[in-house]
Each structure stands twice: as structure tokens, then as C-alpha cells.
Motif scaffolding. Structure first.
Motif, PDB file in Angstrom:
ATOM      1  N   ALA A   1      -4.129  29.765   3.121  1.00 48.76           N
ATOM      2  CA  ALA A   1      -3.053  29.074   2.982  1.00 48.76           C
ATOM      3  C   ALA A   1      -1.866  29.330   4.144  1.00 48.76           C
ATOM      4  N   PHE A   2      -1.482  28.518   4.795  1.00 44.14           N
ATOM      5  CA  PHE A   2      -0.668  28.566   5.897  1.00 44.14           C
ATOM      6  C   PHE A   2       0.629  27.990   5.564  1.00 44.14           C
ATOM      7  N   LYS A   3       1.781  29.235   5.820  1.00 40.21           N
ATOM      8  CA  LYS A   3       3.229  28.911   5.550  1.00 40.21           C
ATOM      9  C   LYS A   3       3.921  28.659   6.668  1.00 40.21           C
ATOM     10  N   ILE A   4       4.871  27.526   6.310  1.00 36.50           N
ATOM     11  CA  ILE A   4       5.883  27.080   7.276  1.00 36.50           C
ATOM     12  C   ILE A   4       7.345  27.666   6.959  1.00 36.50           C
ATOM     13  N   GLU A   5       7.889  28.350   7.536  1.00 30.72           N
ATOM     14  CA  GLU A   5       8.974  28.886   7.367  1.00 30.72           C
ATOM     15  C   GLU A   5      10.383  27.957   7.308  1.00 30.72           C
ATOM     16  N   GLY A   6      11.402  27.892   6.746  1.00 25.25           N
ATOM     17  CA  GLY A   6      12.382  27.148   7.182  1.00 25.25           C
ATOM     18  C   GLY A   6      13.063  26.329   6.075  1.00 25.25           C
ATOM     19  N   ARG A   7      13.343  27.124   4.896  1.00 19.27           N
ATOM     20  CA  ARG A   7      14.141  26.209   3.816  1.00 19.27           C
ATOM     21  C   ARG A   7      15.425  26.136   4.162  1.00 19.27           C
ATOM     22  N   GLN A   8      16.149  26.841   5.050  1.00 22.91           N
ATOM     23  CA  GLN A   8      17.430  26.430   5.724  1.00 22.91           C
ATOM     24  C   GLN A   8      17.662  25.648   6.557  1.00 22.91           C
ATOM     25  N   ARG A   9      16.408  24.755   7.089  1.00 22.71           N
ATOM     26  CA  ARG A   9      16.362  24.039   7.973  1.00 22.71           C
ATOM     27  C   ARG A   9      16.490  22.577   7.603  1.00 22.71           C
ATOM     28  N   SER A  10      16.387  21.603   8.254  1.00 22.52           N
ATOM     29  CA  SER A  10      16.767  20.150   7.801  1.00 22.52           C
ATOM     30  C   SER A  10      15.675  19.375   7.585  1.00 22.52           C
ATOM     31  N   LYS A  11      15.919  18.230   6.849  1.00 21.73           N
ATOM     32  CA  LYS A  11      14.779  17.187   6.995  1.00 21.73           C
ATOM     33  C   LYS A  11      14.017  16.797   7.972  1.00 21.73           C
ATOM     34  N   SER A  12      14.884  16.971   9.174  1.00 25.15           N
ATOM     35  CA  SER A  12      13.963  16.479  10.338  1.00 25.15           C
ATOM     36  C   SER A  12      13.092  17.555  10.837  1.00 25.15           C
ATOM     37  N   TYR A  13      13.481  18.647  10.786  1.00 25.97           N
ATOM     38  CA  TYR A  13      12.624  19.922  10.972  1.00 25.97           C
ATOM     39  C   TYR A  13      11.422  20.012  10.042  1.00 25.97           C
ATOM     40  N   VAL A  14      11.594  19.645   8.792  1.00 29.83           N
ATOM     41  CA  VAL A  14      10.555  19.668   7.941  1.00 29.83           C
ATOM     42  C   VAL A  14       9.557  18.547   8.160  1.00 29.83           C
ATOM     43  N   ARG A  15      10.269  17.287   8.491  1.00 32.01           N
ATOM     44  CA  ARG A  15       9.294  16.051   8.744  1.00 32.01           C
ATOM     45  C   ARG A  15       8.438  16.289   9.903  1.00 32.01           C
TER      46      ARG A  15
END
Lengths: 176, 332
Positions: B274-288
Motif C-alpha cells: 500500500a502507498f500512503k499519501i501524507e497530509g491530513r492537515q492539508r486542503s481538499k484542493s491538495y487531496v484532489r
């Protein structure tokens, strides 16, 4: 885009701004009041995420407009009004950037951390208040900008389309 | 076994929906308290929000992992147990844990729910990982960002569980789960309170020349010149003066983000599940943007095509990216 000194320059004397800002702040009062009340009714969850910062006074400063905004996200009596940049009211936190940067943030098209890293966004004062506001607004499905545009019907949506086109063009320029 | 499961961050319900809609196989999130390591103001989920979010994700075929990856202070375990009980009741697909007591509670009370070992446990040897697997039935380990791909390959051959690695986002290289730098300055613990550099202790001071100093509890930890990219206000990424470096330098780590886009095929070949993307503190824009980019990349790799990821540099800390230890241990 670098922060450079452009924000400083805008805070210095500008005869045109000094003359137009008071008139604009009065003219915009009913529009901004309508916007903040509508958004408050539509997105009450924002206030829960703000926690202790519903009484906090925020200055939102679009550096290339002739006025700044004062926001107090009080669920009972939300305040959003234009204020003269040279006579800012008492506030605990300040968020400053170009109108384009601030528009892309409330249109959910830019990432707050990224524009902070690139120095396109300046934060002053109570950092916790700013982070809370950022996270609260980001939990809105869609975008605050689109909700605001909808309030003004077809002219609002036309303006939104124009601003989004400008943002897309900027994005393409910066990626090439 | 799913090939290259994409594990994506969600700090808010809207971000979770964005991640799912952008193609996340799995989303990880946490409650609004000290039970997870992104305990930031305005972030995270209430019980009701998590229940709604899990239903949304499951309806679209995505899984939800609940991060309970901080360490309860001695004698104060109730918050973590209640969070586990709530997560189990809601139907999360797995818990991400670091503390052995939390792992034991879940393994005993909810043996049917998967346990993933958080990067906060800093388990980087086959012996350590096997201990967690044998003692608590851990099904997956999130590896610290200190291993080369050959080292990951060797570990994969010696452990009885799946491997998850970070592929994008914050490049934290302290011994994770052991870092106390924030504690020294703020009195709050990254590992027990769930927040590194609490926002209430952070101040940005603008200077006359256009520079900005980032301060933590009154201590200046970096100063960014007028045209210099900025980073997070954490002590590990601060810039300090020392007798041998009077000009100031990044003594621990640099403001730079991990980006392993080009190494995905090698990681899959090494046995990463599995590949994990960090960034729960980031925005919807980052997530998208990030989830979409890696969704396309993983799909390309699955289809035997070369993955092409571009355009993520603008989302990186300090405007810079690195492959860190995954490429070589001489990255600095």
C-alpha cells in the motif's frame, strides 16, 4: 510568485485608495452583510470547527483591492464588512494575499499550505485562529466562492466563471 | 492481495469525500482529540461525522482506517479505548495504532478488525515488526521513511504482514513516535497530545525588509528572506546558527516534501502492498490533486504503462521534493 515587497507597497499611501475606500466600504456593507448571513445559515458546521474563535476578529486583506475585510464569525451575529486599510479595526488575526490568491482559496482551488510555502499568503497574529478558520472553511462541500456567486444569480455566476478562467490561465502559465 | 492500494488522507469529512471521489482505495482519518497525531484546531471528525463518512466511503467501495496512533499517558487510557469502541461500532475497516496497550485492547476486544502498525511505532526491523504481528495480530506495518528500497525488499521477505510506505508529503525523518523536540519548547507532546508545533504556540513575525520569522513559543526557529520559499514551523525543520555554521543552516531536516512517483514500480516489485499519501492537515484542493495524480499513476502501472506524474511540485513544502532514503541514504 514571490512575496517580495509588493504587500508593503500597497500599505503605503495611495491617494486613489484613500479616496475610494471609505465610499466603497459603505457601498459594500449591505452586500457583504447578505453574503455572511447566507453562508452562516447554509454552513452552520463551520462554527463548530471554529471552536473558541467565533468571537475572533479577522482581517482579510486582498492586497490589490482598495479595501480590506473584517470578519467576525459569530454564529449569533456574523460580521463581514469592508474596512479602510489605513484604519483597520482591532483584530486578532490577519490573512493577506492578492485577490486572486484569496479567491482561489475560497473557491477550493488552492491549498493554504502551498500558498503559504510560496509566500503568496501572509499570516499575522493568532495562528491558531487562522488555522481553525482555514480548516472550517475547507470542510464546506463545493466552494464558498460558488455559494457566494449563487446569491447574486446569473451575474454572480458570470463573475465566478470569469474569475475561474483567470485562475486557470494563471495556473497554466505557472506550470509552463 | 490488492496491488498498490492507495491510502489517502482526510482531515475533514469534505476532504474524505474528495479523496474517495478522486479514486482513493482507502482513506485514513482521526477523531478531534489527542488520539491521533494530527490533532490540529478545526480538523478531524466527530463521532457522527465519522459514521457518515464511513457510510459514504463504503458505498463507493473505499475503506476507512481510523488513526489511533498516539501514546496514552500512563493511567489515561480511557480516551483511546472509547475511540476504539466508537470506531468498532461505526464499522471502520482497520485501526492504525502505535501504542502496545492500545493494540492489545483492540486485539483482545475486537479481534475481527484489522490492526495496522503506525509509522509512529518506528518499527523498522523484521524482529520488531514480527513482535507486533505475533503479539497483537498486526496485519500491516507502515514503515518509517528511513529505509532504502533494497532494505524494504529484505524486510518484506522476513515478515508475515503487509507493508505500507509513504510516497508523498511530509518528509519526517526523526525517530517517529520518539521525537520530543516540540515538548521541550511548548510543553505539549507530539506523541501523546497528537500535535507537533501547536498552532497556538506559532507566530509569524513580518520584518521591515519583507522577511518573515517563524517562532514557536517565542523562539525564532527560521527566518525566510523576502523571496525565499517557506516551510512548516517545526523545530526539526528550523534553521540554526552554530559555531561552525554562523550563517545558519538546517541542522536536522530541510523543508522539503517526499515524492516517490518515479519509484512506484520498484516499490511494488519490492513487496510494498500500500502507498500512503501524507497530509491530513492539508486542503481538499491538495487531496484532489495528489490523489488524482497517484490514482492515474497506479492505474498506468497496473496496465503496464509508464506512469507520468507532474505538477505536484507547487504543493510541496519549500517548493522542493526528494526521494529521501528510498533512493539513497546519502540524500543530504
Amino acid at each position: 510568485m514571490a512575496y517580495s515587497h509588493k504587500h508593503e507597497v500597497l500599505n503605503k499611501a495611495n491617494p486613489l485608495t484613500d479616496l475610494t475606500a471609505p465610499a466603497l466600504t459603505v457601498l459594500l456593507a449591505p452586500l457583504l452583510g447578505r453574503v455572511v448571513k447566507s453562508l452562516s445559515r447554509k454552513h452552520p458546521a463551520i462554527f463548530e470547527r471554529l471552536g473558541p474563535h467565533t468571537k475572533t476578529g479577522y482581517i482579510i486583506d486582498p492586497t490589490n483591492l482598495p479595501f480590506a475585510l473584517f470578519l467576525q464569525p459569530d454564529p449569533e451575529r456574523p460580521v463581514l464588512r469592508a474596512v479602510a486599510r489605513r484604519a483597520l479595526p482591532a483584530h486578532e488575526a490577519l490573512i493577506r494575499g492578492s485577490f486572486d490568491t484569496l479567491f482561489e482559496l475560497i473557491d477550493a482551488d488552492a491549498d493554504g499550505d502551498a500558498v503559504f510555502f510560496s509566500r503568496d499568503l501572509i499570516i499575522e497574529g493568532n495562528t491558531e485562529a487562522v488555522v481553525s478558520l482555514r480548516n472550517a472553511l475547507d470542510d464546506v462541500d463545493g466552494s464558498i466562492a460558488a455559494d457566494t456567486a449563487d446569491l447574486f444569480g446569473p451575474p454572480g455566476r458570470l463573475a465566478l466563471g470569469f474569475l475561474r478562467s483567470r485562475a486557470d490561465a494563471r495556473s497554466q502559465r505557472s506550470s509552463t | 492481495m490488492t496491488l498498490a492500494e492507495l491510502v489517502c488522507p482526510a482531515g475533514t469529512p469534505a476532504a474524505l469525500r474528495t479523496a474517495v471521489d478522486a479514486g482513493a482505495d482507502t482513506v485514513y482519518c482521526g477523531f478531534r482529540n489527542a488520539t491521533n497525531a494530527r490533532n490540529f484546531p478545526g480538523l478531524n471528525f466527530s463521532t457522527d461525522e465519522l459514521a457518515t463518512a464511513v457510510a459514504y466511503a463504503h458505498a463507493k467501495g473505499s475503506k476507512v482506517l481510523l488513526a489511533l496512533n498516539t501514546y496514552p499517558p500512563a493511567g489515561q487510557v480511557d480516551l483511546w479505548r472509547e475511540a476504539a469502541d466508537t470506531g468498532a461500532r461505526i464499522g471502520v475497516d482497520a485501526f492504525i495504532v502505535a501504542d502496545m496497550g492500545v493494540a492489545r485492547y483492540i486485539a483482545t476486544k475486537y479481534p475481527e478488525i484489522r490492526l495496522h502498525l503506525s509509522v509512529q511505532a518506528a518499527a523498522s526491523s523484521p524482529e520488531a515488526i514480527r513482535y507486533y504481528c505475533e503479539s497483537f495480530g498486526v496485519k500491516r506495518v507502515v514503515l518509517p521513511r528511513i529505509l532504502t528500497i533494497p532494505e524494504i525488499r529484505r524486510i518484506a521477505q522476513e515478515i508475515p504482514c503487509e507493508i505500507e510506505t509513504f510516497i508523498f508529503g511530509n518528509h519526517g525523518l526523526m525517530v517517529e513516535g520518539r521525537c520530543s523536540l516540540t515538548n521541550y519548547v511548548t510543553g505539549l507532546s507530539t506523541n501523546m497530545d497528537g500535535v507537533c508545533s501547536p498552532a497556538a504556540d506559532v507566530e509569524y513575525r513580518r520584518e521591515g525588509d519583507g522577511a518573515v520569522s517563524s517562532c514557536l513559543s517565542g523562539y525564532v526557529i527560521d527566518r525566510f528572506g523576502p523571496d525565499e520559499m517557506a516551510g512548516y514551523p517545526t523545530i526539526c525543520k528550523g534553521r540554526y546558527q552554530a559555531p561552525h555554521r554562523p550563517e545558519g543552516y538546517y541542522a536536522f531536516e530541510e523543508p522539503v516534501s517526499l515524492n516517490l512517483a518515479r519509484l512506484l514500480p520498484e516499490l511494488i516489485d519490492a513487496g510494498v502492498h500500500a502507498f500512503k499519501i501524507e497530509g491530513r492537515q492539508r486542503s481538499k484542493s491538495y487531496v484532489r490533486n495528489v490523489v488524482s495524480a497517484f490514482r492515474n499513476a497506479v492505474d498506468d502501472i497496473r496496465a503496464g504503462r509508464e506512469a507520468n506524474i507532474a505538477g505536484l511540485l507547487q504543493l510541496t513544502e519549500g517548493g522542493r521534493e526528494t526521494q529521501g532514503a528510498f533512493e539513497t541514504k546519502k540524500w543530504r
